[in-house]
Design a protein around this motif. Structure first.
Motif, PDB file in Angstrom:
ATOM      1  N   HIS A 230      17.534  59.192  59.777  1.00  0.00           N
ATOM      2  CA  HIS A 230      18.156  60.149  60.697  1.00  0.00           C
ATOM      3  C   HIS A 230      17.881  59.752  62.145  1.00  0.00           C
ATOM      4  CE1 HIS A 230      18.697  62.563  57.133  1.00  0.00           C
ATOM      5  NE2 HIS A 230      19.449  63.381  57.835  1.00  0.00           N
ATOM      6  N   GLU A 231      18.949  59.756  62.924  1.00  0.00           N
ATOM      7  CA  GLU A 231      18.898  59.361  64.324  1.00  0.00           C
ATOM      8  C   GLU A 231      19.191  60.567  65.207  1.00  0.00           C
ATOM      9  OE1 GLU A 231      21.105  56.184  67.310  1.00  0.00           O
ATOM     10  OE2 GLU A 231      21.928  56.513  65.315  1.00  0.00           O
ATOM     11  N   ILE A 232      18.431  60.681  66.302  1.00  0.00           N
ATOM     12  CA  ILE A 232      18.764  61.700  67.287  1.00  0.00           C
ATOM     13  C   ILE A 232      19.630  61.073  68.364  1.00  0.00           C
ATOM     14  CG2 ILE A 232      16.660  63.035  66.857  1.00  0.00           C
ATOM     15  CD1 ILE A 232      15.672  62.057  69.654  1.00  0.00           C
ATOM     16  N   ILE A 233      20.547  61.881  68.881  1.00  0.00           N
ATOM     17  CA  ILE A 233      21.441  61.469  69.955  1.00  0.00           C
ATOM     18  C   ILE A 233      21.455  62.621  70.945  1.00  0.00           C
ATOM     19  CG2 ILE A 233      23.845  60.942  70.546  1.00  0.00           C
ATOM     20  CD1 ILE A 233      24.044  59.888  67.562  1.00  0.00           C
TER      21      ILE A 233
ATOM     22  N   HIS B 193      14.584  58.591  64.161  1.00  0.00           N
ATOM     23  CA  HIS B 193      14.871  57.357  64.889  1.00  0.00           C
ATOM     24  C   HIS B 193      15.749  57.625  66.105  1.00  0.00           C
ATOM     25  CE1 HIS B 193      13.433  55.326  61.248  1.00  0.00           C
ATOM     26  NE2 HIS B 193      14.179  56.203  60.593  1.00  0.00           N
ATOM     27  N   ALA B 194      15.793  56.651  66.987  1.00  0.00           N
ATOM     28  CA  ALA B 194      16.703  56.656  68.131  1.00  0.00           C
ATOM     29  C   ALA B 194      17.091  55.214  68.404  1.00  0.00           C
ATOM     30  CB  ALA B 194      16.035  57.270  69.351  1.00  0.00           C
ATOM     31  N   THR B 195      18.314  55.016  68.830  1.00  0.00           N
ATOM     32  CA  THR B 195      18.758  53.695  69.269  1.00  0.00           C
ATOM     33  C   THR B 195      19.157  53.831  70.731  1.00  0.00           C
ATOM     34  OG1 THR B 195      21.022  54.075  68.470  1.00  0.00           O
ATOM     35  CG2 THR B 195      19.517  52.928  66.987  1.00  0.00           C
ATOM     36  N   VAL B 196      18.615  52.940  71.564  1.00  0.00           N
ATOM     37  CA  VAL B 196      18.802  53.062  73.008  1.00  0.00           C
ATOM     38  C   VAL B 196      19.054  51.680  73.604  1.00  0.00           C
ATOM     39  CG1 VAL B 196      17.712  53.809  75.166  1.00  0.00           C
ATOM     40  CG2 VAL B 196      17.190  55.009  73.037  1.00  0.00           C
ATOM     41  N   ALA B 197      20.047  51.602  74.479  1.00  0.00           N
ATOM     42  CA  ALA B 197      20.289  50.346  75.185  1.00  0.00           C
ATOM     43  C   ALA B 197      19.042  49.962  75.968  1.00  0.00           C
ATOM     44  CB  ALA B 197      21.481  50.493  76.124  1.00  0.00           C
ATOM     45  N   GLU B 198      18.682  48.693  75.911  1.00  0.00           N
ATOM     46  CA  GLU B 198      17.491  48.212  76.608  1.00  0.00           C
ATOM     47  C   GLU B 198      17.549  48.534  78.106  1.00  0.00           C
ATOM     48  OE1 GLU B 198      15.015  44.117  76.451  1.00  0.00           O
ATOM     49  OE2 GLU B 198      17.130  43.906  76.977  1.00  0.00           O
TER      50      GLU B 198
END
Length: 180
Positions: free
Chosen positions: A89-92, A126-131
């Motif tokens: 599961h990802e938070i946005i 989880h989270a996905t973030v641009a560097e």
């Protein structure tokens, strides 16, 4: 059905049709949309996305999506959903620029994480973030997310994958998030 969450200063509740203009304005602001999904979209695409929140996401109970309000005004967007990209599961979250710098992003992220751990029973989020999105990376690390890996994108940019395990913070205690 997406529940209502409350923090000290924010209300996270399901979108209503009356939120369309605010949603589109948020996503059309390139200071916000450059960090969302594949980046800025056309106004028509953002209106179609808003429509799908009702016809797909809410109608089929696919995942939780919130309008983020402060003092009754739409100031942001939040989600938590299962995604194969992180195999979990990802938070946005997104916040209108006029609301930046007041700690509201931290409030949103903590509320959604607490919901994931408490209500959904997750053991990690989880989270996905641009560097290049330094502000989000600092925020997430401050609330207990750690970098797991980097993903090199087709355009040469890097996306960071971060994870927070339940109990990751030494002082972790129940957060002030109250379902209504």
């Amino acid at each position: 059905m997406t529940p209502v969450l409350r923090t000290e200063r924010l209300l996270l509740d399901p979108y209503t049709p009356a939120d369309e203009e605010g949603f589109v304005a948020l996503f059309q602001d390139t200071r916000v949309s450059r960090w969302m999904g594949d980046g800025p979209a056309t106004e028509a695409e953002d209106r179609a996305l808003f429509g799908r929140v009702f016809t797909k996401v809410y109608a089929e109970n696919l995942f939780d999506v919130w309008a983020v309000r402060r003092d009754g005004r739409l100031v942001g967007h939040a989600e938590i959903k299962r995604t194969d990209e992180v195999d979990g599961h990802e938070i946005i979250y997104a916040l209108a620029p006029e609301a930046w710098g007041a700690g509201l992003g931290t409030e949103i992220a903590e509320a959604v994480v607490a919901y994931g751990f408490g209500t959904l029973g997750l053991t990690e989020v989880h989270a996905t973030v641009a560097e290049a999105n330094g502000a989000s990376l600092v925020l997430l690390e401050r609330i207990g997310f750690t970098r797991v890996r980097d993903v090199r994108e087709d355009d040469g940019s890097t996306t960071r994958v971060l994870t927070r395990a339940r109990g990751a913070l030494a002082d972790e205690r129940p957060r002030p998030v109250l379902p209504s």
